[in-house]
Write a protein that holds these residues in place. Structure first.
Motif, mmCIF file in Angstrom:
data_model
loop_
_atom_site.group_PDB
_atom_site.id
_atom_site.type_symbol
_atom_site.label_atom_id
_atom_site.label_comp_id
_atom_site.label_asym_id
_atom_site.label_seq_id
_atom_site.Cartn_x
_atom_site.Cartn_y
_atom_site.Cartn_z
ATOM 1 N N LEU A 1 0.995 -1.089 -0.291
ATOM 2 C CA LEU A 1 -0.411 -0.347 -0.016
ATOM 3 C C LEU A 1 0.838 1.338 -0.034
ATOM 4 N N VAL B 1 -1.933 4.637 1.452
ATOM 5 C CA VAL B 1 -3.292 4.636 1.113
ATOM 6 C C VAL B 1 -4.116 3.761 2.264
ATOM 7 N N GLU B 2 -4.402 4.103 2.954
ATOM 8 C CA GLU B 2 -5.121 3.404 4.487
ATOM 9 C C GLU B 2 -6.137 3.364 4.964
ATOM 10 N N TRP B 3 -7.316 2.223 5.140
ATOM 11 C CA TRP B 3 -8.160 2.510 5.122
ATOM 12 C C TRP B 3 -9.095 1.454 6.404
#
Length: 301
Positions: free
Chosen positions: A296, A299-301
């Motif tokens: 990633l 981006v992180e969720w």
């Protein structure tokens, strides 16, 4: 195929150009008994197709010459190609009527545990898959010839080489003199250890042939070379010639390794190779799956 008759064993060297890998069939001429070293299973990363043309060429040679394969040898858990060890063992058992053991150094267990956890490989799929784990400097026979498994750490911690007569099959320790040595940035790798392993190889008699695990051709040299003598390495190896100190080597090796991308086939190779070349168990729907780590970027969720 190249057939090199030398003092002691006869050596058939076979170059797999997609991964730049040298494979060897090493034969005792007096008995026709032989070993296979560092075989290759063909793999297309674009289609995920595994095939056996390269391994089948070894089987054709063995059948044509009527060799009896006593062992299938690995120098380490390769990160750049899939081993054909299990496939060869299965086919040879059918043709020869006995099981040729797959052999590697005893430190493979720590490598299996590390990468088994990294890729989520079930323990039962890599535990006890190798038939023989060599101790350091353990001797064995190839027909009437004496052979020795020697620990050569640095590239990986489990790495070993095989001394047979006036020959050393050094795996990914030394390469052609214009390349030098292998990378040391894998888990458990060490530039200091590789320097010491290389120097130990170069303490052998100067006529000893060092057969490498890889060669990479270039515009300057378009023909792969399977071996060089100890004397040639002492004079010409860009990383280990007579004038190179340990400090010089470590500095050069670590600087070079910092620029290298991971091997293109690292993820499938390690997952297959810690299994000794066996395929993952099939799912209920009949699929055999390898894990691909995601990366990633911001981006992180």
């Amino acid at each position: 195929m190249v057939d090199n008759s030398i003092m002691g064993p006869s050596v058939h060297s076979s170059y797999e150009k997609q991964t730049g890998t040298w494979q060897y069939v090493v034969v005792d001429p007096s008995s026709q008994k032989a070993v296979i070293i560092d075989s290759v299973l063909d793999y297309d990363p674009a289609t995920q197709v595994i095939s056996t043309q390269t391994a089948d060429s070894l089987l054709s040679l063995i059948a044509e010459k009527d060799y009896k394969i006593e062992r299938i040898l690995e120098t380490h858990a390769h990160a750049d190609h899939l081993t054909a060890a299990s496939y060869l063992q299965s086919r040879l058992e059918k043709s020869q009527g006995y099981k040729s053991p797959i052999c590697i150094g005893k430190r493979i267990m720590q490598v299996q545990e590390l990468f088994g956890k990294r890729y989520g490989v079930p323990v039962e799929e890599y535990r006890d898959v190798f038939d023989k784990l060599f101790d350091d400097d353990e001797s064995f026979e190839v027909g009437n010839l004496k052979a020795t498994a020697t620990h050569l750490p640095g590239h990986t911690p489990d790495h070993i080489g095989y001394i047979i007569g006036d020959n050393v099959f050094c795996g990914d320790s030394l390469f052609h003199a214009d390349i030098g040595t292998a990378r040391c940035d894998f888990p458990g790798g060490s530039a200091i250890a590789l320097y010491e392993s290389g120097k130990r190889l170069l303490q052998l008699p100067e006529h000893t042939k060092i057969w490498t695990g890889h060669d990479y051709v270039s515009e300057e040299r378009d023909t792969p070379v399977p071996y060089m003598s100890v004397g040639e390495h002492k004079e010409r190896n860009k990383h280990l010639s007579r004038t190179i100190t340990q400090g010089d080597f470590v500095s050069q090796r670590e600087e070079r390794d910092a620029t290298l991308a991971e091997p293109k086939l690292m993820n499938p190779s390690l997952q297959i190779n810690i299994r000794a070349g066996r395929l993952p168990r099939a799912t209920p729907l009949g699929h055999r799956l390898l894990h691909l780590p995601l990366k990633l970027k911001g981006v992180e969720w």
